[in-house]
Design a protein around this motif. Structure first.
Motif: not given
Length: 288
Positions: A107-133
């Motif tokens: 299992g260590s050969h694969f990326l399971h999760d991508i962790v994204i940090v945002t500014r406190p209180g910032a709103s990041l829409p799911d669609m924007q994340l999908r487009q970035a990926v």
């Protein structure tokens, strides 16, 4: 990945974390946790030391460059101490040297999760994340998007349900105890009607009459606390393993429980005490 420990808030106690300089062509490094250092290095300084994984088909050695604070990464065995962990740069993960090799950590050969940090209180829409990926790799699947708080809470659904049920039963028990204390206090006030009338006739104030009834109610609560607190502290020794991250002997929690019982006793005794304070001395003496 570089910056991983900073993003999830797991501090590096000694050395450094994984950086962008840890590439496939650089020396192979690892970050360990405190449990790893205690188990395999005891009182030695592990920074700069090497270790090798067994059972992955390679004898590659990793240089320890940092020690991370112990943190929970697994949702099971919560009653047990945190075990040894080590973290490797994604760019340096080991592929099997040949098809016959036995891999202990596939299992260590694969990326399971991508962790994204945002500014406190910032709103990041799911669609924007999908487009970035998708702009990086359109074939990269996204199964779900969750905040770290939601992901952690999802691992404790059963524990949260049990805590809510326990809280509900505790509130019901407190209500029933208050009703019972009200009945006992009202009966006691009725039996002392003549006494209260005499006290009022001899110059006692109505506040003193009410305080007499309230003291009787608090004497019952004090007796219950004298018996219940030692039993609760004794039970804490057996239930402490079920309270992850909590101290069964927390003085603030115990103080809050005592104050809650005292407030409940006060509320239960107010009505009988008020009735006692409104007794007419002449009527009480005539009733005698």
């Amino acid at each position: 990945m570089a910056g991983y420990f900073d993003v999830i808030g797991n501090p590096i106690l000694k050395g450094r974390g994984i950086s962008e300089q840890d590439t496939a062509t650089s020396r192979h490094v690892a970050v360990i946790n405190q449990a790893f250092a205690r188990k395999y290095f005891k009182h030695e300084d592990p920074i700069g030391k090497y270790f090798t994984q067994i059972g992955i088909g390679t004898s590659r050695q990793y240089e320890i460059v940092g020690i991370a604070q112990d943190a929970r990464y697994l949702a099971f065995d919560l009653a047990k101490p945190i075990g040894p962990f080590f973290f490797l740069p994604e760019a340096q993960h080991d592929f099997l040297p040949n098809a016959e090799s036995t891999d202990a950590t596939p299992g260590s050969h694969f990326l399971h999760d991508i962790v994204i940090v945002t500014r406190p209180g910032a709103s990041l829409p799911d669609m924007q994340l999908r487009q970035a990926v998708a702009s990086v790799d359109p074939n990269l699947p996204i199964i779900s998007i969750q905040t770290l708080r939601e992901q952690v809470a999802g691992q404790f659904t059963q524990q949260q349900l049990m805590a809510r049920l326990a809280s509900l039963f505790g509130i019901l028990s407190l209500v029933l105890a208050s009703i019972g204390l009200y009945g006992v206090t009202a009966y006691n006030a009725g039996c002392r009607t003549n006494e209260i009338g005499v006290r009022l006739a001899l110059g006692a104030t109505r506040v003193q009459a009410a305080a007499l009834i309230i003291r009787g109610a608090f004497s019952v609560v004090a007796t219950g606390l004298a018996l219940g607190l030692p039993l609760a502290l004794a039970a804490g020794r057996f239930l402490g393993s079920q309270l992850y991250g909590l101290n069964p002997y927390d003085p603030l929690v115990i103080s809050a429980a005592v104050l809650t019982l005292a407030l409940s006793a006060l509320v239960a005794a107010l009505i009988p005490a008020r009735r006692a304070s409104l007794i007419s001395p002449s009527e009480a003496l005539r009733a005698e």
